[in-house]
Design a protein around this motif. Structure first.
Motif, PDB file in Angstrom:
ATOM      1  N   ASP A  11       0.830  -1.213   0.000  1.00 44.35           N
ATOM      2  CA  ASP A  11       0.000   0.000   0.000  1.00 44.35           C
ATOM      3  C   ASP A  11       0.861   1.259   0.000  1.00 44.35           C
ATOM      4  O   ASP A  11       0.524   2.262  -0.642  1.00 44.35           O
ATOM      5  N   LEU A  12       1.979   1.194   0.715  1.00 40.00           N
ATOM      6  CA  LEU A  12       2.800   2.386   0.906  1.00 40.00           C
ATOM      7  C   LEU A  12       3.762   2.644  -0.246  1.00 40.00           C
ATOM      8  O   LEU A  12       4.150   3.787  -0.476  1.00 40.00           O
ATOM      9  N   LEU A  13       4.141   1.588  -0.979  1.00 40.59           N
ATOM     10  CA  LEU A  13       5.160   1.708  -2.019  1.00 40.59           C
ATOM     11  C   LEU A  13       4.607   1.225  -3.345  1.00 40.59           C
ATOM     12  O   LEU A  13       3.972   0.173  -3.412  1.00 40.59           O
ATOM     13  N   ASP A  14       4.861   1.965  -4.415  1.00 40.00           N
ATOM     14  CA  ASP A  14       4.310   1.642  -5.724  1.00 40.00           C
ATOM     15  C   ASP A  14       5.306   0.906  -6.622  1.00 40.00           C
ATOM     16  O   ASP A  14       4.955  -0.061  -7.272  1.00 40.00           O
ATOM     17  N   ALA A  15       6.527   1.366  -6.701  1.00 39.81           N
ATOM     18  CA  ALA A  15       7.495   0.804  -7.644  1.00 39.81           C
ATOM     19  C   ALA A  15       7.956  -0.578  -7.195  1.00 39.81           C
ATOM     20  O   ALA A  15       8.113  -0.843  -6.004  1.00 39.81           O
ATOM     21  N   THR A  16       8.183  -1.454  -8.164  1.00 38.19           N
ATOM     22  CA  THR A  16       8.639  -2.807  -7.852  1.00 38.19           C
ATOM     23  C   THR A  16       9.992  -2.783  -7.164  1.00 38.19           C
ATOM     24  O   THR A  16      10.253  -3.575  -6.256  1.00 38.19           O
ATOM     25  N   ARG A  17      10.910  -1.890  -7.585  1.00 37.27           N
ATOM     26  CA  ARG A  17      12.235  -1.864  -6.968  1.00 37.27           C
ATOM     27  C   ARG A  17      12.120  -1.489  -5.494  1.00 37.27           C
ATOM     28  O   ARG A  17      12.860  -2.011  -4.652  1.00 37.27           O
ATOM     29  N   LEU A  29      -5.212  -6.471  -3.623  1.00 39.60           N
ATOM     30  CA  LEU A  29      -3.897  -6.943  -3.219  1.00 39.60           C
ATOM     31  C   LEU A  29      -3.966  -7.853  -2.012  1.00 39.60           C
ATOM     32  O   LEU A  29      -3.301  -8.891  -1.949  1.00 39.60           O
ATOM     33  N   GLY A  30      -4.780  -7.479  -1.014  1.00 37.38           N
ATOM     34  CA  GLY A  30      -4.903  -8.316   0.171  1.00 37.38           C
ATOM     35  C   GLY A  30      -5.429  -9.696  -0.157  1.00 37.38           C
ATOM     36  O   GLY A  30      -4.938 -10.707   0.352  1.00 37.38           O
ATOM     37  N   ASN A  31      -6.428  -9.750  -1.029  1.00 38.10           N
ATOM     38  CA  ASN A  31      -6.999 -11.039  -1.418  1.00 38.10           C
ATOM     39  C   ASN A  31      -5.977 -11.877  -2.179  1.00 38.10           C
ATOM     40  O   ASN A  31      -5.869 -13.100  -1.978  1.00 38.10           O
ATOM     41  N   THR A  32      -5.218 -11.230  -3.072  1.00 40.84           N
ATOM     42  CA  THR A  32      -4.243 -11.976  -3.870  1.00 40.84           C
ATOM     43  C   THR A  32      -3.089 -12.497  -3.019  1.00 40.84           C
ATOM     44  O   THR A  32      -2.719 -13.674  -3.121  1.00 40.84           O
ATOM     45  N   LEU A  33      -2.522 -11.636  -2.175  1.00 41.40           N
ATOM     46  CA  LEU A  33      -1.443 -12.097  -1.308  1.00 41.40           C
ATOM     47  C   LEU A  33      -1.946 -13.124  -0.306  1.00 41.40           C
ATOM     48  O   LEU A  33      -1.224 -14.060   0.062  1.00 41.40           O
ATOM     49  N   GLY A  34      -3.207 -12.964   0.135  1.00 35.07           N
ATOM     50  CA  GLY A  34      -3.796 -13.970   1.010  1.00 35.07           C
ATOM     51  C   GLY A  34      -3.937 -15.309   0.309  1.00 35.07           C
ATOM     52  O   GLY A  34      -3.700 -16.368   0.895  1.00 35.07           O
TER      53      GLY A  34
END
Length: 577
Positions: free
Chosen positions: A234-240, A448-453
């Protein structure tokens, strides 16, 4: 052509840096996975031509963009720290308590085993022949039965996590990350409290039942790692930035686990006690201190909540999440196989006690040393992900782990094989932040929460299967060495052999994934409703052609006068012509 280009979109920044021909625009479309609707795909679509210069230009631009996306830039480390520092102490406390619980539960279970031949009260508990239980003097039997009970308890815990974690993931999307975090910490407190009650009872079937109930509560409530991971996304957008943050998070968890293991080893394990009730009550107090942190210290990072729907929390939803994205399908299968293989390490304490006659203190010392090496690798993972990308780190670390498991097949022969194999195996720790960085860029924040879950549920399913499987095999074949006869020594490698095959299959899956999907997709967010690899209406194959009609549609006038050396035709609606 302009209508079609506007329908599918293109990369504006890349176009400014490198003016693209229609062919290169089409290639850019494929790399960015911007797909037109099925209705539009049925209409007659134009055919574009490419020469070798177009292809070289696109590859050069894609390489520069990828390098820029993966390398850390000036100020990135400070940016990550400024946004995530509030998570450090809660992660420290929760992980230290949880790791202490996991360390103590095996040595506690050893004290509860009965076999009819009690250990004399004056027996030297610092001796390698000490069984660990006052109710049974058979060291090998105590180690094998304690590991078997622990394997069953771990299987129950992980099985419940498989069903409940997707629910907690959806709850974090619907009501905020900290709500699920609070549930996790309350469950940790209850779980350790029940272990305290079991330690007061000392022995009997009631103790085994309470240990399993404790594991069930932990499995039905634990989602703290998921909450922290989604908060970082949530806090960071870039993949790096995410890759660096996830690697730093795993390094921090390794530090806290190392501190917990060192303290508990020096203060508890090395004393070779028979009574662990006070230890569990102390851990319960620490868990009680951590419970209010989601409401006081940890910031809420997902304020734009969604509506909670039970159908999204169904275990069958896990299949739906990955079915919609073939990229994630490969990663999901690879994660299951990798975790199933690494789960074999759960039998390590019982294995070395039985095979080499190590004391509890010696076991803990070796694990601390291996953990320190894992910490070193975690510290390097941040730079490796920034330098080579999450994809390369994930594949390389799991290949090293495969080598380590292959070496562990020879561990019944000599402890050197065990130590050397574990040093290779812990390299797999670097795959965790790499996988999280890859997955987090494939879905929007609202899901995102559902996917990582769902991803966590897949790895938990591997744990749920692996823990009882490896423990049962270990109880059946033994550890060999001091506790085995000639027959046992010939088959005691079976748990490690099964893990080696599983990790090898994982690496084959990742090899095919790497061939199927270009590295540019690691940084691209696919469309919400349509996937280029599963939509039957989309055909983006590339073939050579010498069709004169196609040549006349070349984007530049110079191409109309001079026939290109190599032509490529792309028809997004009907495939190659």
């Amino acid at each position: 052509m302009s209508n079609f280009a506007s329908a599918v979109g293109s990369s504006k920044s890349a176009t400014k840096a490198f003016p693209l021909t229609p062919c290169a625009q089409m290639t850019d479309i494929k790399a960015n996975a911007k797909i037109i609707s099925p209705q539009a795909s049925r209409r007659k679509s134009p055919t574009f031509t490419c020469d070798s210069n177009d292809i070289k230009r696109f590859r050069k631009r894609g390489s520069e963009n990828t390098e820029k996306n993966f390398k850390l830039q000036e100020g990135d480390v400070k940016k990550v720290f400024d946004k995530t520092w509030r998570l450090l102490f809660p992660v420290f406390l929760e992980n230290a308590v949880n790791q202490s619980r996991r360390l103590i539960i095996f040595v506690f279970l050893r004290t509860t085993i009965e076999c009819g031949h009690q250990t004399p009260d004056d027996f030297d508990r610092n001796s390698s022949d000490w069984s660990g239980s006052r109710y049974c003097n058979d060291r090998c039997k105590v180690a094998e039965q304690a590991q078997f009970i622990k394997g069953i308890a771990d299987g129950v815990e992980q099985s419940l996590k498989f069903f409940v974690l997707p629910v907690l993931g959806v709850i974090s999307d619907a009501y905020g990350r900290n709500f699920s975090g609070a549930i996790s910490l309350i469950g940790l407190f209850l779980s350790i409290g029940i272990l305290g009650v079991a330690a007061e009872l000392r022995k009997g079937n009631a103790v085994v039942a309470l240990v399993i109930i404790s594991s069930a509560i932990e499995g039905a409530t634990e989602a703290f790692n998921l909450v922290v991971s989604t908060s970082i996304s949530d806090l960071l957008d870039a993949t790096r930035l995410r890759g660096f943050a996830y690697a730093a998070l795993e390094a921090w968890r390794t530090i806290t686990a190392g501190i917990a293991i060192i303290v508990m080893t020096a203060a508890v394990v090395s004393r070779n006690m028979y009574d662990y009730a006070n230890v569990f009550w102390g851990l319960a107090i620490a868990a009680a201190v951590a419970m209010p942190m989601p409401c006081t210290i940890i910031p809420e990072t997902h304020k734009q909540t969604t509506v909670f729907r039970w159908e999204q929390a169904s275990p069958s939803r896990i299949i739906a999440v990955f079915k919609a994205n073939k990229y994630l399908q490969y990663l999901g299968v690879a994660a299951f196989l990798a975790i199933f293989a690494v789960t074999s390490i759960t039998i390590a304490p019982a294995f070395v006690i039985g095979a080499y006659g190590w004391t509890q203190t010696q076991v803990a010392a070796v694990l601390i040393a291996i953990g320190a090496f894992g910490l070193f690798l975690q510290a390097g993972a941040t730079k490796l992900i920034a330098r080579f990308g999450a994809r390369a780190v994930a594949r390389g670390s799991l290949i090293a782990a495969n080598i380590g498991l292959a070496i562990l097949n020879f561990s019944p022969i000599h402890p050197g094989f065990f130590i050397f194999g574990c040093l290779f195996l812990v390299v797999a720790l670097m795959a965790i932040p790499a996988f999280l960085a890859l997955v987090s860029r494939q879905v929007p924040k609202s899901k995102l929460g559902n996917t990582l879950g769902s991803l966590s549920a897949i790895t938990i399913a591997a744990n749920a299967v692996g823990s009882p499987v490896y423990s049962s095999i270990f109880a059946a074949v033994g550890s060999g060495g001091d506790c085995g006869n000639e027959t046992d020594n010939s088959i005691s490698w079976l748990p490690w052999g099964l893990a080696t095959v599983s990790m090898l299959t994982c690496n084959l899956v990742l090899y095919q994934w790497n061939r199927t999907f270009p590295i540019s997709l690691d940084e691209k967010l696919p469309p919400a409703k349509t996937n280029p690899h599963t939509d039957p209406h989309i055909d983006m194959r590339i073939t050579r052609t010498t069709d004169p009609a196609a040549e006349k549609m070349g984007p530049r006038k110079s191409e109309e006068k001079t026939k290109p050396d190599s032509l490529v035709t792309i028809n997004p609606a009907h495939g190659p012509t």
